[in-house]
Every structure is written in C-alpha cells, then in structure tokens.
Design a protein around this motif. Structure first.
Motif, PDB file in Angstrom:
ATOM      1  N   ARG A   4      56.290  80.645  -5.774  1.00 57.30           N
ATOM      2  CA  ARG A   4      54.948  81.213  -5.835  1.00 57.30           C
ATOM      3  C   ARG A   4      54.626  81.766  -7.223  1.00 57.30           C
ATOM      4  O   ARG A   4      53.591  82.392  -7.417  1.00 57.30           O
ATOM      5  CB  ARG A   4      54.768  82.293  -4.767  1.00 57.30           C
ATOM      6  CG  ARG A   4      54.890  81.719  -3.368  1.00 57.30           C
ATOM      7  CD  ARG A   4      54.406  82.703  -2.316  1.00 57.30           C
ATOM      8  NE  ARG A   4      54.510  82.124  -0.988  1.00 57.30           N
ATOM      9  CZ  ARG A   4      53.617  81.325  -0.443  1.00 57.30           C
ATOM     10  NH1 ARG A   4      52.554  80.975  -1.142  1.00 57.30           N
ATOM     11  NH2 ARG A   4      53.766  80.854   0.772  1.00 57.30           N
ATOM     12  N   ASN A  29      41.658  83.719  -1.464  1.00 61.67           N
ATOM     13  CA  ASN A  29      42.784  83.887  -0.545  1.00 61.67           C
ATOM     14  C   ASN A  29      44.050  83.150  -0.961  1.00 61.67           C
ATOM     15  O   ASN A  29      45.058  83.219  -0.243  1.00 61.67           O
ATOM     16  CB  ASN A  29      42.360  83.418   0.854  1.00 61.67           C
ATOM     17  CG  ASN A  29      41.348  84.350   1.500  1.00 61.67           C
ATOM     18  OD1 ASN A  29      41.694  85.382   2.045  1.00 61.67           O
ATOM     19  ND2 ASN A  29      40.073  83.987   1.424  1.00 61.67           N
ATOM     20  N   LEU A  30      44.034  82.461  -2.097  1.00 61.20           N
ATOM     21  CA  LEU A  30      45.244  81.789  -2.567  1.00 61.20           C
ATOM     22  C   LEU A  30      46.336  82.815  -2.843  1.00 61.20           C
ATOM     23  O   LEU A  30      46.080  83.860  -3.445  1.00 61.20           O
ATOM     24  CB  LEU A  30      44.965  80.996  -3.843  1.00 61.20           C
ATOM     25  CG  LEU A  30      44.316  79.624  -3.709  1.00 61.20           C
ATOM     26  CD1 LEU A  30      44.038  79.045  -5.095  1.00 61.20           C
ATOM     27  CD2 LEU A  30      45.177  78.661  -2.904  1.00 61.20           C
ATOM     28  N   THR A  31      47.537  82.517  -2.421  1.00 57.19           N
ATOM     29  CA  THR A  31      48.664  83.435  -2.650  1.00 57.19           C
ATOM     30  C   THR A  31      49.462  83.064  -3.892  1.00 57.19           C
ATOM     31  O   THR A  31      50.548  83.581  -4.118  1.00 57.19           O
ATOM     32  CB  THR A  31      49.590  83.450  -1.414  1.00 57.19           C
ATOM     33  OG1 THR A  31      50.036  82.117  -1.139  1.00 57.19           O
ATOM     34  CG2 THR A  31      48.857  83.993  -0.200  1.00 57.19           C
ATOM     35  N   SER A 345      41.997  82.800   5.164  1.00 54.27           N
ATOM     36  CA  SER A 345      43.365  83.200   4.793  1.00 54.27           C
ATOM     37  C   SER A 345      44.382  82.157   5.241  1.00 54.27           C
ATOM     38  O   SER A 345      45.305  81.797   4.491  1.00 54.27           O
ATOM     39  CB  SER A 345      43.705  84.561   5.386  1.00 54.27           C
ATOM     40  OG  SER A 345      43.566  84.549   6.792  1.00 54.27           O
ATOM     41  N   SER A 346      44.212  81.623   6.463  1.00 51.20           N
ATOM     42  CA  SER A 346      45.160  80.616   6.955  1.00 51.20           C
ATOM     43  C   SER A 346      44.991  79.292   6.212  1.00 51.20           C
ATOM     44  O   SER A 346      45.976  78.602   5.921  1.00 51.20           O
ATOM     45  CB  SER A 346      44.992  80.408   8.460  1.00 51.20           C
ATOM     46  OG  SER A 346      43.705  79.916   8.768  1.00 51.20           O
ATOM     47  N   SER A 348      43.869  78.893   3.072  1.00 52.31           N
ATOM     48  CA  SER A 348      44.390  79.063   1.711  1.00 52.31           C
ATOM     49  C   SER A 348      45.914  79.124   1.701  1.00 52.31           C
ATOM     50  O   SER A 348      46.562  78.655   0.763  1.00 52.31           O
ATOM     51  CB  SER A 348      43.810  80.329   1.082  1.00 52.31           C
ATOM     52  OG  SER A 348      42.413  80.212   0.926  1.00 52.31           O
ATOM     53  N   GLN A 349      46.478  79.697   2.750  1.00 54.44           N
ATOM     54  CA  GLN A 349      47.935  79.729   2.874  1.00 54.44           C
ATOM     55  C   GLN A 349      48.496  78.315   2.958  1.00 54.44           C
ATOM     56  O   GLN A 349      49.504  77.988   2.318  1.00 54.44           O
ATOM     57  CB  GLN A 349      48.326  80.530   4.125  1.00 54.44           C
ATOM     58  CG  GLN A 349      49.823  80.555   4.430  1.00 54.44           C
ATOM     59  CD  GLN A 349      50.603  81.423   3.471  1.00 54.44           C
ATOM     60  OE1 GLN A 349      50.005  82.196   2.719  1.00 54.44           O
ATOM     61  NE2 GLN A 349      51.908  81.307   3.478  1.00 54.44           N
ATOM     62  N   LYS A 350      47.835  77.472   3.732  1.00 58.96           N
ATOM     63  CA  LYS A 350      48.271  76.074   3.862  1.00 58.96           C
ATOM     64  C   LYS A 350      48.213  75.363   2.514  1.00 58.96           C
ATOM     65  O   LYS A 350      49.135  74.629   2.139  1.00 58.96           O
ATOM     66  CB  LYS A 350      47.390  75.348   4.879  1.00 58.96           C
ATOM     67  CG  LYS A 350      47.750  73.889   5.092  1.00 58.96           C
ATOM     68  CD  LYS A 350      46.832  73.229   6.121  1.00 58.96           C
ATOM     69  CE  LYS A 350      47.147  71.743   6.274  1.00 58.96           C
ATOM     70  NZ  LYS A 350      46.237  71.091   7.255  1.00 58.96           N
ATOM     71  N   SER A 352      48.281  76.816  -0.500  1.00 58.53           N
ATOM     72  CA  SER A 352      49.301  77.426  -1.377  1.00 58.53           C
ATOM     73  C   SER A 352      50.672  76.814  -1.120  1.00 58.53           C
ATOM     74  O   SER A 352      51.419  76.489  -2.064  1.00 58.53           O
ATOM     75  CB  SER A 352      49.345  78.944  -1.155  1.00 58.53           C
ATOM     76  OG  SER A 352      48.128  79.552  -1.489  1.00 58.53           O
ATOM     77  N   GLU A 353      51.005  76.637   0.127  1.00 60.78           N
ATOM     78  CA  GLU A 353      52.307  76.061   0.476  1.00 60.78           C
ATOM     79  C   GLU A 353      52.401  74.597   0.038  1.00 60.78           C
ATOM     80  O   GLU A 353      53.457  74.150  -0.409  1.00 60.78           O
ATOM     81  CB  GLU A 353      52.538  76.198   1.982  1.00 60.78           C
ATOM     82  CG  GLU A 353      52.759  77.650   2.409  1.00 60.78           C
ATOM     83  CD  GLU A 353      52.873  77.810   3.913  1.00 60.78           C
ATOM     84  OE1 GLU A 353      52.706  76.795   4.626  1.00 60.78           O
ATOM     85  OE2 GLU A 353      53.117  78.950   4.369  1.00 60.78           O
ATOM     86  N   CYS A 356      52.975  74.667  -3.719  1.00 61.06           N
ATOM     87  CA  CYS A 356      54.315  75.185  -4.046  1.00 61.06           C
ATOM     88  C   CYS A 356      55.409  74.165  -3.746  1.00 61.06           C
ATOM     89  O   CYS A 356      56.459  74.166  -4.394  1.00 61.06           O
ATOM     90  CB  CYS A 356      54.585  76.464  -3.258  1.00 61.06           C
ATOM     91  SG  CYS A 356      53.711  77.892  -3.904  1.00 61.06           S
TER      92      CYS A 356
END
Length: 358
Positions: A4, A29-31, A345-346, A348-350, A352-353, A356
């Motif tokens: 990350r 919302n990107l981590t 949020s969910s 953007s999490q997808k 981000s993963e 990564c």
C-alpha cells in the motif's frame, strides 16, 4: 502481502456530470498513497487536489490549451516519473488529453490504468475526434477499469481492444443524508427525468408518450437538466402537469428535484451504465427504464422495465408502476439493499487491492 506504499497519480480532467462524481468518490476512498491532478474548470472538484491544470470545455479551448499548456504539463510529469515520484497512474476518462498521461507512464514502463465509462460514444453525443482519442487512450493503457461487464464486452467485441481489467461499478449518487420511509407512497406521484438531456436518453420518446398518459393519476412530470445543443426543447404548453427546467442543476437543486420525485424516468434509446441509475439507487427512487446496455446489470430486479423502446410501452410501464403501491414499496426496499452493496468505500477498496496486486 499488499504493497500500500505505492504512490498513484490520479488524473481527472472532467468538468461535471456523473463521470466527475465517480472519479471524486473513488479518489476520496482510495487506501493507496495518492496525488491528484484535476481540471481547474471542474464544477465539482476534488477538494484536496495537488495540481489544477488549465483545462476548460469547448473545442477552441481544447486546441489552444493543448498547444500552450499541454507541452509544459507533459514535460513536468515526465521528469517526475523519471524521478520515481509515482509508481502508476489512474486516468479517469474521458478527456482528449488522457492518452498523453497514459503514454508517459507506459514509456517509463509504469502501470497506466484507464477508467472507461462508455468505450463507444452515445448517439447524438458522438464526435469523430473525441472517439478516436478515446480509442487511442484505451489502446495505450496497460489496464482498464470498467464500470460494467457490458462495456468491457463492447470494447473487446466492437473495438477489438483487450487489456487486463477490473470492473468497479458506479456507486450510489446522493447529495442528501435524508432517507424517506419505504412505506411512503403518493396517490398522485411525481415522475422525473433528470440530468443532461441528450438524444439517447429518450426525451423524444417521453414527449411522444404524453398523449397516452392518464394525468388524473399523476401529480407532475418534471424534465430537469440542461438540454444538449442538438436537442431542441419540446413544446409542452398543452400539458399543465409537465414542467421543463432547462439549466445546469446545482447539487442542491438536483437533490431537491430527486427528493420531490417518486419515480425516475429512463426511457433510454441506448446506454452503457448510467449515473442516473446510481441516483435511483442512492435515493431509493424506482426507475422506469428500457432494457438497454448495462441497465439490468445495474438494477437487477429493482426497476420497472419497458417491454420495448416505444412510446406506447413507456406509457404502459408508467401506468403499471403508478397503479401498484405494494410493488413500489418492494422495489424501494430492494434499492435500499443495493445502496448498501454499492458504497464507495467498498468499491475503492476493491480497486486499491487490484492495483496493489499488480
């Protein structure tokens, strides 16, 4: 292990509409560690952008700004990439400069992710130059980010462009935290067509359906949003319950119109995915919609579908929708469930993963 610490440049040169809402919501919302470049003409800009580029709408603006400013931005970015400031770029299309940002990262052997909303421009909105630039950007990108499987298949089958991809659907659009009770149903509901009024959105179909409607059962029909230059404003003078608001809507105006409405009208002649569908979901306002593009992919069973793209079937779908309060309540409940599934949020999490892992 997911890294990350990768620094991602996020580029969004849009000016308004659902494309900008999508970009802003994903970026917020990107981590991942990120830097954001946006247009200085954006009506709803990302609040914490590090760079605001001199980009404005219009063909003449595009031409002179491409000659005057784009070379400087390109040189600056190229140096920053060589200095290893960024590991990758996410370009939120569509804009005529998109391919430049993607190309600079590809030349430096970095990942270049391109957000593709439509792939092929809509009828009435199509422009040969912009379509060619869109195709060029899709070919240069190393990876695609689609909003629907429908568009992914369209790009692969019609344009013969195939890249590694991920589907990050359109999250909800809502400018309000107020949530109305599901059981609420008006005896004379308000029907709303909202957003930019383009040809492909079926404005002519709606006007043709007006003589077929029973207005004794309808509170009002509102058409709200700026009309495209090639779409003349129709004469509705003999329909006292039909109102046209031909202007760009502020967030507050948009919110007020949607909250006032009971049904969203989407008699689209064609579509990919839709920001208006995201509005229907975000506000739990049932849509009356054609089965085109990714509409069924977005709504599932939580919409009223027209049997075919005709004014008669639009009128029939409206009469069916306003005559069954229990069905209305059921669809609103389904939309509220979808609203929870499509949180930014969910999504953007997808994304981000996905980045990564690459």
């Amino acid at each position: 292990m997911l890294n990350r610490n990768k620094k991602v440049l996020c580029v969004n040169l849009g000016y308004c509409s659902g494309c900008v809402y999508y970009a802003n919501s994903i970026i917020r919302n990107l981590t991942l560690e990120k830097e954001v470049w946006i247009s200085n003409s954006c009506i709803e800009p990302y609040e914490f952008a590090e760079q605001k580029l001199k980009v404005a709408p219009g063909k003449l603006n595009f031409l002179w700004q491409s000659l005057l400013f784009l070379p400087w931005y390109s040189l600056k970015l190229f140096i920053l990439i060589l200095l290893h400031k960024y590991d990758s770029v996410i370009v939120f299309g569509p804009h005529g400069w998109d391919f430049i940002f993607l190309m600079l990262f590809r030349l430096c052997h970095r990942k270049a992710y391109y957000v593709v909303h439509d792939g092929i421009m809509h009828a009435g909105d199509d422009d040969i130059v912009h379509q060619k630039l869109l195709v060029l950007a899709m070919r240069i990108a190393s990876n695609h980010i689609f909003l629907s499987h429908y568009v992914q298949a369209l790009v692969t089958d019609k344009l013969c462009i195939s890249k590694p991809y991920v589907v990050i659907p359109h999250g909800i659009i809502s400018y309000s935290n107020n949530r109305e009770p599901i059981c609420e149903y008006k005896k004379k509901p308000v029907l709303l067509m909202i957003g930019g009024i383009s040809y492909y959105k079926g404005i002519n179909l709606l006007i043709e359906s007006l003589p077929l409607l029973n207005f004794d059962s309808i509170g009002e029909i509102i058409i709200a949003g700026s009309f495209a230059v090639n779409v003349p404003q129709p004469d509705i003078s003999k329909y006292t319950k039909v109102r046209i608001v031909n202007k760009y809507l502020s967030s507050e105006e948009f919110d007020a119109f949607v909250r006032k409405s009971d049904f969203i009208l989407m008699p689209y002649l064609e579509a990919t995915q839709s920001g208006v569908a995201a509005v229907s979901i975000g506000y739990a306002k049932p849509a009356i919609v054609t089965k085109v593009g990714a509409m069924e992919e977005q709504f599932g069973t939580a919409a009223y579908y027209m049997k075919s793209i005709t004014s008669i079937d639009l009128a029939n779908a409206i009469h069916y929708a306003i005559s069954d309060p229990q069905k209305y309540i059921k669809i609103r409940s389904e939309l509220k469930d979808k609203c929870d599934e499509l949180s930014w949020s969910s999504l953007s999490q997808k994304l981000s993963e996905y980045i990564c892992d690459k």
